[in-house]
Design an enzyme around this catalytic site. Sequence first.
Site, PDB file in Angstrom:
ATOM      1  N   HIS A   1      13.776  28.560-102.555  1.00 36.82           N
ATOM      2  CA  HIS A   1      14.351  27.455-103.308  1.00 36.82           C
ATOM      3  C   HIS A   1      14.354  27.710-104.806  1.00 36.82           C
ATOM      4  O   HIS A   1      15.270  27.252-105.509  1.00 36.82           O
ATOM      5  CB  HIS A   1      13.595  26.170-102.977  1.00 36.82           C
ATOM      6  CG  HIS A   1      13.820  25.716-101.567  1.00 36.82           C
ATOM      7  ND1 HIS A   1      12.856  25.076-100.801  1.00 36.82           N
ATOM      8  CD2 HIS A   1      14.915  25.823-100.753  1.00 36.82           C
ATOM      9  CE1 HIS A   1      13.346  24.801 -99.609  1.00 36.82           C
ATOM     10  NE2 HIS A   1      14.586  25.249 -99.547  1.00 36.82           N
TER      11      HIS A   1
ATOM     12  N   SER B   1      17.045  22.862 -98.633  1.00 39.43           N
ATOM     13  CA  SER B   1      18.036  23.522 -99.474  1.00 39.43           C
ATOM     14  C   SER B   1      19.223  22.618 -99.823  1.00 39.43           C
ATOM     15  O   SER B   1      19.712  22.679-100.967  1.00 39.43           O
ATOM     16  CB  SER B   1      18.512  24.821 -98.819  1.00 39.43           C
ATOM     17  OG  SER B   1      18.899  24.628 -97.478  1.00 39.43           O
TER      18      SER B   1
ATOM     19  N   GLU C   1      24.320  22.284 -89.282  1.00 36.02           N
ATOM     20  CA  GLU C   1      23.083  22.175 -88.498  1.00 36.02           C
ATOM     21  C   GLU C   1      23.451  21.820 -87.062  1.00 36.02           C
ATOM     22  O   GLU C   1      24.076  20.785 -86.804  1.00 36.02           O
ATOM     23  CB  GLU C   1      22.149  21.122 -89.086  1.00 36.02           C
ATOM     24  CG  GLU C   1      20.887  20.892 -88.279  1.00 36.02           C
ATOM     25  CD  GLU C   1      20.101  22.167 -88.022  1.00 36.02           C
ATOM     26  OE1 GLU C   1      19.765  22.418 -86.835  1.00 36.02           O
ATOM     27  OE2 GLU C   1      19.828  22.909 -88.986  1.00 36.02           O
TER      28      GLU C   1
ATOM     29  N   ASP D   1      27.330  25.241 -84.970  1.00 35.53           N
ATOM     30  CA  ASP D   1      26.538  26.453 -85.128  1.00 35.53           C
ATOM     31  C   ASP D   1      26.766  27.062 -86.506  1.00 35.53           C
ATOM     32  O   ASP D   1      27.899  27.113 -87.008  1.00 35.53           O
ATOM     33  CB  ASP D   1      26.956  27.441 -84.030  1.00 35.53           C
ATOM     34  CG  ASP D   1      26.287  28.785 -84.187  1.00 35.53           C
ATOM     35  OD1 ASP D   1      25.068  28.865 -83.974  1.00 35.53           O
ATOM     36  OD2 ASP D   1      26.993  29.746 -84.538  1.00 35.53           O
ATOM     37  N   GLY D   2      25.699  27.533 -87.115  1.00 37.76           N
ATOM     38  CA  GLY D   2      25.806  28.073 -88.462  1.00 37.76           C
ATOM     39  C   GLY D   2      26.719  29.273 -88.579  1.00 37.76           C
ATOM     40  O   GLY D   2      27.418  29.448 -89.586  1.00 37.76           O
TER      41      GLY D   2
ATOM     42  N   ASP E   1      20.084  31.182 -93.658  1.00 33.79           N
ATOM     43  CA  ASP E   1      18.651  30.965 -93.436  1.00 33.79           C
ATOM     44  C   ASP E   1      18.423  30.610 -91.973  1.00 33.79           C
ATOM     45  O   ASP E   1      18.071  29.482 -91.645  1.00 33.79           O
ATOM     46  CB  ASP E   1      18.182  29.836 -94.372  1.00 33.79           C
ATOM     47  CG  ASP E   1      16.721  29.491 -94.195  1.00 33.79           C
ATOM     48  OD1 ASP E   1      15.989  30.288 -93.577  1.00 33.79           O
ATOM     49  OD2 ASP E   1      16.310  28.415 -94.658  1.00 33.79           O
TER      50      ASP E   1
END
Length: 283
Positions: free
Chosen positions: A18, A102, A120, A145-146, A166
Amino acid sequence: MNYRHGFHAGNFADVLKHVVLTRILLHLATKPAPYRVIDTHAGSGRYDLSSEEALRTHEWKDGVARIEQSPLSPAAEELLAPYRAALAGIRALYGPGAYPGSPWFCRHVMRPDDRLIAAELHPPTYQKLAEAIGRDRRCKALDIDGWTALRANVPPRERRGLVLIDPPFEQKDEFTTLSAQFIAAHRKWPTGIYALWYPIKDRRAAEGLVDDITDAGISRLLRLEIEVDRPEAAGGLGATGLLVANPPWRLAAEAEILLPALTERLAQGSRPRYLCEAIRPDG
């Protein structure tokens, strides 16, 4: 490795991720044109360090709690100021146990015309993310899905910005997936800034990630790592890294100030280490 974030919010890996995230966004803001952030695995947006999950591990006590004990060096504190401001902002709203994810750090730094896409897949976590974002018109939460979000959103309309990757590292082949998905995205948008977070439990896996990316011909990389020398008996994560593609030109110099100070403060053993390595910086 299962990295469900509620158990690990505010730990030393979060601090590194971060702090670097806020620095990258501030560099993007030095130009008037708007930018877009694509957060591929956004989590819930904010966390409660007094929750059952956080209290089960207490990892934040060796992370953000140490950063708050006392100031670091003046040079490091100047660079930490945006991180501290975001932390103070969320706690003013939600109490002293709140910690930003984030998306919250992005919202804190973004300007009116900048945009955030936060993906997410996990349904309960997505609901929390949508609540954390609220009615902020600069932001959009996606329950997909990311990796799908990454493929669908690069290059962004603004043609400038950051992709934060991430993943939860719940799958054994997550490092392979991470490198493959990043390489594919980079081919579509080679000028974007990418920040790839990774845990270091298997040093060979981390080295393999870097090797795969450099073997693909991708240059202008900045590798940032912190190892806190966590005693083995404690289990869990003892080292973490970020691989930044197309880093802002001052980021490496800032990391050379931040990483020694953070490593010293976050160390859990007698032999902590950090790495700040530019890979093909002129590529």
